[in-house]
Design a protein around this motif. Structure first.
Motif, PDB file in Angstrom:
ATOM      1  N   GLU A  68       0.841  -1.209   0.000  1.00  0.00           N
ATOM      2  CA  GLU A  68       0.000   0.000   0.000  1.00  0.00           C
ATOM      3  C   GLU A  68       0.871   1.253   0.000  1.00  0.00           C
ATOM      4  O   GLU A  68       0.599   2.218  -0.702  1.00  0.00           O
ATOM      5  CB  GLU A  68      -0.876   0.023   1.263  1.00  0.00           C
ATOM      6  CG  GLU A  68      -2.238  -0.614   1.108  1.00  0.00           C
ATOM      7  CD  GLU A  68      -2.989  -0.092  -0.099  1.00  0.00           C
ATOM      8  OE1 GLU A  68      -3.298  -0.942  -0.958  1.00  0.00           O
ATOM      9  OE2 GLU A  68      -3.231   1.140  -0.209  1.00  0.00           O
ATOM     10  N   ARG A  71       1.878   4.597  -3.026  1.00  0.00           N
ATOM     11  CA  ARG A  71       1.811   6.052  -2.816  1.00  0.00           C
ATOM     12  C   ARG A  71       3.168   6.733  -2.949  1.00  0.00           C
ATOM     13  O   ARG A  71       3.289   7.934  -2.755  1.00  0.00           O
ATOM     14  CB  ARG A  71       1.193   6.343  -1.433  1.00  0.00           C
ATOM     15  CG  ARG A  71      -0.325   6.119  -1.453  1.00  0.00           C
ATOM     16  CD  ARG A  71      -0.987   6.437  -0.118  1.00  0.00           C
ATOM     17  NE  ARG A  71      -1.192   5.221   0.664  1.00  0.00           N
ATOM     18  CZ  ARG A  71      -0.583   4.909   1.788  1.00  0.00           C
ATOM     19  NH1 ARG A  71       0.306   5.722   2.315  1.00  0.00           N
ATOM     20  NH2 ARG A  71      -0.843   3.792   2.425  1.00  0.00           N
ATOM     21  N   THR A 129       0.374   2.953 -10.085  1.00  0.00           N
ATOM     22  CA  THR A 129      -0.963   3.094  -9.477  1.00  0.00           C
ATOM     23  C   THR A 129      -1.577   4.443  -9.848  1.00  0.00           C
ATOM     24  O   THR A 129      -2.739   4.506 -10.265  1.00  0.00           O
ATOM     25  CB  THR A 129      -0.866   2.934  -7.945  1.00  0.00           C
ATOM     26  OG1 THR A 129      -0.102   1.760  -7.671  1.00  0.00           O
ATOM     27  CG2 THR A 129      -2.238   2.827  -7.307  1.00  0.00           C
ATOM     28  N   LEU A 187      -4.935   4.914 -12.171  1.00  0.00           N
ATOM     29  CA  LEU A 187      -6.116   5.617 -11.630  1.00  0.00           C
ATOM     30  C   LEU A 187      -6.489   6.780 -12.547  1.00  0.00           C
ATOM     31  O   LEU A 187      -7.675   7.014 -12.814  1.00  0.00           O
ATOM     32  CB  LEU A 187      -5.831   6.123 -10.210  1.00  0.00           C
ATOM     33  CG  LEU A 187      -5.800   5.042  -9.117  1.00  0.00           C
ATOM     34  CD1 LEU A 187      -5.276   5.613  -7.803  1.00  0.00           C
ATOM     35  CD2 LEU A 187      -7.182   4.428  -8.910  1.00  0.00           C
ATOM     36  N   ASP A 238      -9.995   7.099 -14.490  1.00  0.00           N
ATOM     37  CA  ASP A 238     -10.835   8.285 -14.264  1.00  0.00           C
ATOM     38  C   ASP A 238     -11.242   8.915 -15.579  1.00  0.00           C
ATOM     39  O   ASP A 238     -12.404   9.237 -15.806  1.00  0.00           O
ATOM     40  CB  ASP A 238     -10.021   9.328 -13.472  1.00  0.00           C
ATOM     41  CG  ASP A 238     -10.468   9.396 -12.034  1.00  0.00           C
ATOM     42  OD1 ASP A 238     -11.642   9.088 -11.773  1.00  0.00           O
ATOM     43  OD2 ASP A 238      -9.631   9.750 -11.184  1.00  0.00           O
ATOM     44  N   ALA A 292      -8.648  -3.860  -2.448  1.00  0.00           N
ATOM     45  CA  ALA A 292      -9.536  -2.851  -1.842  1.00  0.00           C
ATOM     46  C   ALA A 292     -10.567  -2.284  -2.822  1.00  0.00           C
ATOM     47  O   ALA A 292     -11.303  -1.367  -2.474  1.00  0.00           O
ATOM     48  CB  ALA A 292      -8.703  -1.719  -1.266  1.00  0.00           C
ATOM     49  N   SER A 293     -10.625  -2.790  -4.034  1.00  0.00           N
ATOM     50  CA  SER A 293     -11.604  -2.401  -5.067  1.00  0.00           C
ATOM     51  C   SER A 293     -11.629  -0.901  -5.375  1.00  0.00           C
ATOM     52  O   SER A 293     -12.623  -0.397  -5.896  1.00  0.00           O
ATOM     53  CB  SER A 293     -13.015  -2.915  -4.742  1.00  0.00           C
ATOM     54  OG  SER A 293     -13.556  -2.240  -3.654  1.00  0.00           O
ATOM     55  N   THR A 294     -10.547  -0.183  -5.078  1.00  0.00           N
ATOM     56  CA  THR A 294     -10.495   1.268  -5.353  1.00  0.00           C
ATOM     57  C   THR A 294     -10.695   1.538  -6.840  1.00  0.00           C
ATOM     58  O   THR A 294     -11.394   2.481  -7.218  1.00  0.00           O
ATOM     59  CB  THR A 294      -9.097   1.819  -4.949  1.00  0.00           C
ATOM     60  OG1 THR A 294      -8.752   1.251  -3.715  1.00  0.00           O
ATOM     61  CG2 THR A 294      -9.063   3.322  -4.893  1.00  0.00           C
ATOM     62  N   LYS A 295     -10.055   0.717  -7.673  1.00  0.00           N
ATOM     63  CA  LYS A 295     -10.131   0.965  -9.118  1.00  0.00           C
ATOM     64  C   LYS A 295     -11.494   0.556  -9.667  1.00  0.00           C
ATOM     65  O   LYS A 295     -12.044   1.234 -10.533  1.00  0.00           O
ATOM     66  CB  LYS A 295      -8.996   0.226  -9.829  1.00  0.00           C
ATOM     67  CG  LYS A 295      -7.644   0.822  -9.458  1.00  0.00           C
ATOM     68  CD  LYS A 295      -6.500  -0.084  -9.808  1.00  0.00           C
ATOM     69  CE  LYS A 295      -5.213   0.481  -9.230  1.00  0.00           C
ATOM     70  NZ  LYS A 295      -4.125  -0.517  -9.252  1.00  0.00           N
ATOM     71  N   ARG A 298     -14.270   0.796  -8.205  1.00  0.00           N
ATOM     72  CA  ARG A 298     -15.245   1.839  -7.849  1.00  0.00           C
ATOM     73  C   ARG A 298     -15.324   2.915  -8.931  1.00  0.00           C
ATOM     74  O   ARG A 298     -16.402   3.425  -9.227  1.00  0.00           O
ATOM     75  CB  ARG A 298     -14.869   2.487  -6.513  1.00  0.00           C
ATOM     76  CG  ARG A 298     -15.193   1.620  -5.335  1.00  0.00           C
ATOM     77  CD  ARG A 298     -14.527   2.136  -4.075  1.00  0.00           C
ATOM     78  NE  ARG A 298     -14.928   1.332  -2.936  1.00  0.00           N
ATOM     79  CZ  ARG A 298     -15.960   1.599  -2.151  1.00  0.00           C
ATOM     80  NH1 ARG A 298     -16.670   2.699  -2.345  1.00  0.00           N
ATOM     81  NH2 ARG A 298     -16.299   0.804  -1.168  1.00  0.00           N
ATOM     82  N   ASP A 352     -14.732  -5.165   2.775  1.00  0.00           N
ATOM     83  CA  ASP A 352     -14.884  -4.267   1.639  1.00  0.00           C
ATOM     84  C   ASP A 352     -16.288  -4.389   1.035  1.00  0.00           C
ATOM     85  O   ASP A 352     -16.866  -3.395   0.588  1.00  0.00           O
ATOM     86  CB  ASP A 352     -13.804  -4.569   0.591  1.00  0.00           C
ATOM     87  CG  ASP A 352     -13.683  -3.429  -0.392  1.00  0.00           C
ATOM     88  OD1 ASP A 352     -13.549  -2.273   0.070  1.00  0.00           O
ATOM     89  OD2 ASP A 352     -13.772  -3.669  -1.604  1.00  0.00           O
ATOM     90  N   ARG A 411     -18.713  -2.141   2.765  1.00  0.00           N
ATOM     91  CA  ARG A 411     -18.572  -0.731   2.337  1.00  0.00           C
ATOM     92  C   ARG A 411     -19.162  -0.528   0.948  1.00  0.00           C
ATOM     93  O   ARG A 411     -19.822   0.472   0.675  1.00  0.00           O
ATOM     94  CB  ARG A 411     -17.096  -0.322   2.341  1.00  0.00           C
ATOM     95  CG  ARG A 411     -16.548  -0.050   3.740  1.00  0.00           C
ATOM     96  CD  ARG A 411     -15.179   0.611   3.656  1.00  0.00           C
ATOM     97  NE  ARG A 411     -14.179  -0.313   3.143  1.00  0.00           N
ATOM     98  CZ  ARG A 411     -13.399  -1.075   3.913  1.00  0.00           C
ATOM     99  NH1 ARG A 411     -13.487  -1.002   5.229  1.00  0.00           N
ATOM    100  NH2 ARG A 411     -12.524  -1.902   3.389  1.00  0.00           N
TER     101      ARG A 411
END
Ligand code: AVI
Length: 321
Positions: free
Chosen positions: A49, A53, A60, A64, A68, A91-94, A96, A121, A124
């Motif tokens: 993780e 960043r 990453t 993203l 987007d 975490a399924s961020t992408k 979403r 997850d 959420r």
């Protein structure tokens, strides 16, 4: 207490047995290797993780940004009423980003080996996407062959972001794409994130960050073997090495022994020469064309590829037989 007793005492599961067997097989091989899937225990996942960043680790952020920007175009490829299957969901961020743009998706099916994480997850996701059916599936997507039962009556689409496909050997990547084709079915669309070949210095920096987080991530493999198998690796006596192998289009990660030493794991002693390395990961980089050729050889037709010059997101379609 002897090491063997210690290991027996902390050996509660079949998973630990498989881990021990894989570690001893890899460290007895010439050259030595360890399977990269073992990076991701709790500590390793937290370090990964942090990697995502880092200023030097562009994949990453790039992916993203591409998702987007092109989510409406990607979403327009999904058939009405479909189930979107994500392989190795995390975490399924992408997902979403894609789901927010995709009114045609009726169900989201995150598939991951880590059950606890998936369930948290899913709760959420149900809150944030109340109109969507969420069906988490605890499974190893690298060996899965059948579509999840919950999706049997729906058209299916696939999502495999993160360039995880780059951590497979090319023949394994082809095998996975073929199996994903059987799971998703004829005519299915598959969205795959793939890191691109680029200037070696950019790649070098992405895997040799100034803060040393990637080095910690790599060394955590030895720390994990100590924690879970009672081994006695001296972490100070191994160094993180990562470099670009241009001939094979891949970043290689290794752990190099800084001296001649012996390490005890379960009831096995492993000898290291000074400078000898354990090969821990390959991260293959593809051009748009070389990935499309790989996908084509596995039964997929390239539909589109979006890129920011560093990373690519591919849309593929499975032939209708
Ligand atoms: C998960 N995978 C796509 C990462 C990569 O870039 O190959 C794993 C990683 N290894 C070191 N840094 C990141």
């Amino acid at each position: 207490m002897s090491t063997q007793t210690a290991v027996r005492a902390r050996r509660p599961t079949q998973q630990t047995d498989a881990f021990a067997a894989d570690v001893i097989a890899g460290l007895s091989a010439k050259p030595k290797y360890l399977p990269p899937k073992y990076f991701y225990d709790l500590a390793g996942s937290a370090l990964f993780e942090r990697i995502t960043r880092l200023p030097e680790y562009y994949p990453t952020r790039s992916e993203l940004g591409i998702l987007d920007k092109h989510a409406p175009a990607i979403a327009s490829l999904f058939p009405p009423g479909c189930a979107l299957l994500e392989f190795g969901a995390g975490a399924s961020t992408k997902a979403r980003i894609v789901l927010r743009a995709a009114a045609s998706v009726e169900a989201y099916v995150p598939i991951d080996i880590s059950g606890d994480f998936l369930q948290q997850d899913a709760a959420r996701l149900r809150r944030d996407f109340p109109h969507l059916a969420i069906h988490p599936v605890v499974a190893d997507f690298t060996t899965m062959v059948e579509p999840p039962l919950e999706t049997a009556a729906k058209p299916r689409a696939g999502f495999f972001p993160g360039s995880t496909i780059g951590n497979f050997e090319p023949h394994e990547a082809a095998g996975f794409l073929r199996r994903a084709g059987r799971i998703l079915g004829p005519g299915a669309v598959f969205i795959v994130g793939v890191d691109l070949t680029k200037a070696p210095d950019i790649l070098y920096r992405a895997y040799n960050d100034a803060e040393g987080v990637t080095a910690k991530f790599n060394l955590n493999l030895l720390a994990r073997i100590n924690r879970e198998l009672g081994a006695n690796f001296d972490l100070e006596a191994f160094e993180h090495h990562a470099f670009y192998n241009a001939e094979r289009s891949r970043i290689e990660m290794h752990l190099a022994s800084t001296k001649r030493q012996k390490v005890r794991i379960c009831d096995t002693t492993i000898d290291f020469r000074a400078g000898e390395t354990i090969h821990t990961e390959n991260s293959y980089k593809y051009s748009i064309q070389s990935f499309q050729a790989l996908a084509h050889g596995s039964g997929w037709s390239p539909l589109n590829a979006w890129t920011d010059g560093l990373f690519s997101v591919h849309a593929l379609r499975m032939a209708v037989d």
